[in-house]
Design a protein around this motif. Sequence first.
Motif, PDB file in Angstrom:
ATOM      1  N   TYR A  98      -6.742 -28.788  11.104  1.00 28.31           N
ATOM      2  CA  TYR A  98      -7.746 -28.377  10.516  1.00 28.31           C
ATOM      3  C   TYR A  98      -7.912 -29.364   9.078  1.00 28.31           C
ATOM      4  CZ  TYR A  98     -10.839 -25.264   7.412  1.00 28.31           C
ATOM      5  OH  TYR A  98     -11.566 -24.827   6.740  1.00 28.31           O
ATOM      6  N   ALA A  99      -7.084 -29.299   8.513  1.00 30.13           N
ATOM      7  CA  ALA A  99      -6.814 -30.027   7.359  1.00 30.13           C
ATOM      8  C   ALA A  99      -7.538 -31.481   7.460  1.00 30.13           C
ATOM      9  CB  ALA A  99      -5.785 -30.198   6.476  1.00 30.13           C
ATOM     10  N   VAL A 100      -6.968 -31.955   8.411  1.00 27.37           N
ATOM     11  CA  VAL A 100      -7.360 -33.651   8.821  1.00 27.37           C
ATOM     12  C   VAL A 100      -9.010 -33.636   9.059  1.00 27.37           C
ATOM     13  CG1 VAL A 100      -7.088 -35.590  10.286  1.00 27.37           C
ATOM     14  CG2 VAL A 100      -5.290 -34.280   9.467  1.00 27.37           C
ATOM     15  N   GLY A 101      -9.484 -32.501   9.871  1.00 27.13           N
ATOM     16  CA  GLY A 101     -10.748 -32.318  10.193  1.00 27.13           C
ATOM     17  C   GLY A 101     -11.539 -32.328   8.741  1.00 27.13           C
ATOM     18  N   ARG A 102     -11.142 -31.513   7.885  1.00 24.35           N
ATOM     19  CA  ARG A 102     -11.881 -31.301   6.521  1.00 24.35           C
ATOM     20  C   ARG A 102     -11.773 -32.603   5.656  1.00 24.35           C
ATOM     21  NH1 ARG A 102     -10.860 -26.701   2.161  1.00 24.35           N
ATOM     22  NH2 ARG A 102     -12.613 -27.595   1.689  1.00 24.35           N
ATOM     23  N   TYR A 103     -10.802 -33.531   5.782  1.00 28.78           N
ATOM     24  CA  TYR A 103     -10.577 -34.609   5.233  1.00 28.78           C
ATOM     25  C   TYR A 103     -11.438 -35.623   5.613  1.00 28.78           C
ATOM     26  CZ  TYR A 103      -8.258 -39.527   3.680  1.00 28.78           C
ATOM     27  OH  TYR A 103      -8.262 -40.383   3.141  1.00 28.78           O
ATOM     28  N   LEU A 117      -1.127 -38.808   6.541  1.00 28.61           N
ATOM     29  CA  LEU A 117      -1.315 -38.142   7.525  1.00 28.61           C
ATOM     30  C   LEU A 117      -1.215 -38.788   9.004  1.00 28.61           C
ATOM     31  CD1 LEU A 117      -4.993 -37.005   6.378  1.00 28.61           C
ATOM     32  CD2 LEU A 117      -2.845 -35.434   6.601  1.00 28.61           C
ATOM     33  N   VAL A 118      -1.049 -39.920   9.046  1.00 28.66           N
ATOM     34  CA  VAL A 118      -0.789 -40.570  10.310  1.00 28.66           C
ATOM     35  C   VAL A 118       0.781 -40.317  10.359  1.00 28.66           C
ATOM     36  CG1 VAL A 118      -0.286 -42.969  11.323  1.00 28.66           C
ATOM     37  CG2 VAL A 118      -2.478 -42.339  10.347  1.00 28.66           C
ATOM     38  N   GLN A 119       1.640 -40.383   9.521  1.00 31.41           N
ATOM     39  CA  GLN A 119       2.951 -40.060   9.709  1.00 31.41           C
ATOM     40  C   GLN A 119       3.103 -38.753  10.034  1.00 31.41           C
ATOM     41  OE1 GLN A 119       4.510 -41.332   6.115  1.00 31.41           O
ATOM     42  NE2 GLN A 119       5.276 -43.374   6.612  1.00 31.41           N
ATOM     43  N   ALA A 120       2.561 -37.726   9.471  1.00 33.11           N
ATOM     44  CA  ALA A 120       2.739 -36.203   9.855  1.00 33.11           C
ATOM     45  C   ALA A 120       2.149 -35.887  11.315  1.00 33.11           C
ATOM     46  CB  ALA A 120       2.002 -35.338   8.655  1.00 33.11           C
ATOM     47  N   SER A 267      -6.743 -35.057  16.531  1.00 34.08           N
ATOM     48  CA  SER A 267      -7.086 -35.380  14.976  1.00 34.08           C
ATOM     49  C   SER A 267      -6.377 -36.658  14.714  1.00 34.08           C
ATOM     50  CB  SER A 267      -6.366 -34.439  14.157  1.00 34.08           C
ATOM     51  OG  SER A 267      -5.102 -34.026  14.520  1.00 34.08           O
ATOM     52  N   LEU A 268      -5.298 -37.172  15.483  1.00 36.64           N
ATOM     53  CA  LEU A 268      -4.862 -38.649  15.121  1.00 36.64           C
ATOM     54  C   LEU A 268      -5.656 -39.627  15.592  1.00 36.64           C
ATOM     55  CD1 LEU A 268      -2.318 -40.381  13.882  1.00 36.64           C
ATOM     56  CD2 LEU A 268      -1.067 -39.625  16.109  1.00 36.64           C
ATOM     57  N   TRP A 269      -6.034 -39.176  16.758  1.00 35.93           N
ATOM     58  CA  TRP A 269      -7.028 -40.457  17.320  1.00 35.93           C
ATOM     59  C   TRP A 269      -8.360 -40.556  16.349  1.00 35.93           C
ATOM     60  CZ3 TRP A 269      -5.201 -43.887  20.397  1.00 35.93           C
ATOM     61  CH2 TRP A 269      -4.247 -43.571  21.530  1.00 35.93           C
ATOM     62  N   SER A 270      -8.793 -39.397  15.990  1.00 32.72           N
ATOM     63  CA  SER A 270      -9.997 -39.261  15.118  1.00 32.72           C
ATOM     64  C   SER A 270      -9.628 -40.040  13.842  1.00 32.72           C
ATOM     65  CB  SER A 270     -10.474 -37.731  14.670  1.00 32.72           C
ATOM     66  OG  SER A 270     -10.813 -37.004  16.025  1.00 32.72           O
TER      67      SER A 270
END
Length: 283
Positions: A98-103, A117-120, A267-270
Amino acid sequence: MLVNRILLDLGLERVRKEGLDPDSCEALEILDEAHGIASDITGAFFQAVSAAQRRGAELEVAEARRAFSMRFRGEPRWFLSEVKKHGELQVDRDGLEYAVGRYLDSPYRDLQVDRLLVQALSDMEITAYVEEQVRPNPFPGRSRLQVQRASLLVGWLKVSAKAAGVLALYLVGLVGLYALVPNLPAAWLIAAGLAGGVIYLLFTLAVLVSAIRAGPKWRRMRETTETLIDKMTSFHVEMRGSGPISVRYLRDRMQQLTEAGVIWPQSLWSLLDDLEARAVARI
């Protein structure tokens, strides 16, 4: 926190670009949005820290390692033992996605945040899969990988020994029955004993044939699991380096692992699509 500072700086930069009064409602809304995104990101993998705070205790070293395992830069050979000891990355999967989507929906971008974010996201998937394979299950008390590595011959011998124990109890029961009821025909007891022996032989033979047939399948399963863990471990180690990471190489490696069976978070692909759309060559 680094993420908080970075996003607040980006918010302030946006306020200046738009010529807003720093004390205006519009400026405060922008800063609040930036702070909210940062809080969502950091809050997603601070479960162990929050748990320690709730009970008013100091954060134990093991808890800290679990909470911040994505920052661990040990030798590659330590990776499996780290996952066995501390488990998967302690992160709220839904919260992080969800946080990645907001970012990604926001106007704020920073390469340090992108890399974090990629690492996480990659650590979240890798450590979850590896833990699933190496964590001992309550029954039979071994991990999936241990079960796959177990010798089928040894397994057959163990099953045969247990069946022999059951047969022995059965024969003892027949002898006891004869002692209690001496009028029973001896031929009937002998026939019952022979029947038990025949059933034991047929059962152990069937298990042996089944083990022989299952051998190639179990070997393929073991090799597939071990190969995938090796590939995921290599990817994990590559992501731990302090140097820049090529975005094109990152996509190629992710695609290779996808073909090998890894299911990366969407979300990683996005995030990767966003990096390429921004013409980012490395993070």
